[in-house]
Design a protein around this motif. Structure first.
Motif, PDB file in Angstrom:
ATOM      1  N   LEU A   1      -7.436  -4.167   0.628  1.00 28.74           N
ATOM      2  CA  LEU A   1      -7.474  -4.179  -0.833  1.00 28.74           C
ATOM      3  C   LEU A   1      -8.903  -4.364  -1.344  1.00 28.74           C
ATOM      4  CD1 LEU A   1      -4.319  -6.343  -1.653  1.00 28.74           C
ATOM      5  CD2 LEU A   1      -4.591  -3.874  -1.960  1.00 28.74           C
TER       6      LEU A   1
ATOM      7  N   VAL B   1      -5.671   1.274  -5.961  1.00 26.04           N
ATOM      8  CA  VAL B   1      -5.083   0.074  -5.373  1.00 26.04           C
ATOM      9  C   VAL B   1      -3.698  -0.143  -5.979  1.00 26.04           C
ATOM     10  CG1 VAL B   1      -7.280  -1.078  -4.921  1.00 26.04           C
ATOM     11  CG2 VAL B   1      -6.148  -1.414  -7.122  1.00 26.04           C
TER      12      VAL B   1
ATOM     13  N   LEU C   1       0.814  -1.216   0.000  1.00 23.42           N
ATOM     14  CA  LEU C   1       0.000   0.000   0.000  1.00 23.42           C
ATOM     15  C   LEU C   1       0.850   1.268   0.000  1.00 23.42           C
ATOM     16  CD1 LEU C   1      -2.887  -1.069   2.411  1.00 23.42           C
ATOM     17  CD2 LEU C   1      -2.903  -0.982  -0.080  1.00 23.42           C
TER      18      LEU C   1
ATOM     19  N   ALA D   1      -2.905  -6.047  -6.150  1.00 20.22           N
ATOM     20  CA  ALA D   1      -4.359  -6.187  -6.292  1.00 20.22           C
ATOM     21  C   ALA D   1      -4.702  -7.236  -7.351  1.00 20.22           C
ATOM     22  CB  ALA D   1      -4.972  -4.845  -6.665  1.00 20.22           C
TER      23      ALA D   1
ATOM     24  N   THR E   1      -4.101  -7.154   5.160  1.00 20.90           N
ATOM     25  CA  THR E   1      -3.983  -6.491   3.868  1.00 20.90           C
ATOM     26  C   THR E   1      -5.137  -6.809   2.920  1.00 20.90           C
ATOM     27  OG1 THR E   1      -1.573  -6.503   4.060  1.00 20.90           O
ATOM     28  CG2 THR E   1      -2.472  -6.146   1.873  1.00 20.90           C
TER      29      THR E   1
ATOM     30  N   ARG F   1     -10.921  -1.262  -0.993  1.00 17.95           N
ATOM     31  CA  ARG F   1     -10.579  -0.292  -2.038  1.00 17.95           C
ATOM     32  C   ARG F   1     -11.219  -0.681  -3.369  1.00 17.95           C
ATOM     33  NH1 ARG F   1      -5.492   2.876  -1.245  1.00 17.95           N
ATOM     34  NH2 ARG F   1      -5.055   2.840   0.986  1.00 17.95           N
TER      35      ARG F   1
END
Length: 251
Positions: free
Chosen positions: A214, A224, A130, A229, A210, A217
């Protein structure tokens, strides 16, 4: 301009992200693929920022014998950068020097500050997907007025450590690096500041933190990390809470 050194290993099966392979549904090959995705995203974040990208690679003899290959670590990482950025013109490549991560990071920072007169130098590892252009630029702004800038990660680690002056780097990235680096900066009479906290991608707990970020988002149609992703989407990774607890599943 901040020189951002990404200290990376070649993403080889069984060499990188082994804790993920041991504790999640990912195989060793998939864990290495995820490490590669995070490395690509780190390279993109730095390249899109106002920083100067430096890829710090291990030499072949620094790797365990089973993970040495016909392609050198430099060649492997150079090819990944070229594929990610469409070339390597905007990146520097330098070998790591030192017997531990702390020594390698410290040697890189100290050399660039003292021998190349860099204004500031940051150490980044490709385990915080990120990390974004805006965070790299925000760190550079802080380094204009603060000598040490740290990005906290999970379990007391750091995903970003920036300096305008060298500190005592002996063992500084071992154990709770965040605490040690901040204390070493203060001991040197330097000001210390912090960035927002970001999860790493090193253990099962990190992946549990995490994946929901993701997927949130995705749902909100926010930015992302492209490659990480894509890995999560292509492998159908998700997190569920049920009678067996919180766990990672494949959708």
């Amino acid at each position: 301009m901040t020189v951002v050194a990404v200290l990376a290993d070649p993403p080889r099966d069984g060499l990188v992200a082994t804790d993920l392979a041991d504790s999640t549904p990912l195989s060793t090959a998939e864990a290495a693929e995820l490490y590669e995705a995070a490395f690509r995203d780190a390279v993109l974040a730095v390249d899109r920022s106002g920083g100067e990208l430096l890829v710090n690679y291990p030499t072949a003899d620094q790797l365990p014998a089973p993970h040495r290959a016909a392609s050198s670590p430099e060649a492997t990482l150079r090819a990944l950068v070229a594929d990610t950025l469409g070339g390597t013109e905007s990146a520097r490549f330098e070998p790591q020097v030192g017997s531990s991560f702390s020594a390698r990071a410290g040697n890189t920072v100290t050399h660039l500050l003292r021998e190349e007169d860099a204004d500031s130098v940051a150490v980044v590892t490709p385990t915080a997907p990120l990390l974004s252009r805006s965070i790299v630029d925000a760190a550079a702004m802080k380094l204009r007025t603060t000598q040490v800038v740290l990005g906290p990660s999970t379990r007391g680690h750091t995903y970003y450590a920036g300096f305008t002056e060298p500190i005592d780097f002996a063992g500084a990235f071992e154990g709770p690096a965040l605490t040690t680096l901040a204390a070493r900066g203060a001991d040197a009479g330097l000001d210390v500041d912090f960035l927002q906290s970001l999860p790493a991608l090193e253990t099962r707990g990190d992946l549990l933190d995490t994946i929901p970020q993701l997927r949130a988002r995705f749902a909100a149609e926010r930015i992302v990390p492209d490659h990480t992703a894509a890995f999560v989407h292509e492998h159908g990774l998700d997190v569920v809470d049920d009678e067996d607890g919180r766990r990672i599943v494949r959708a």
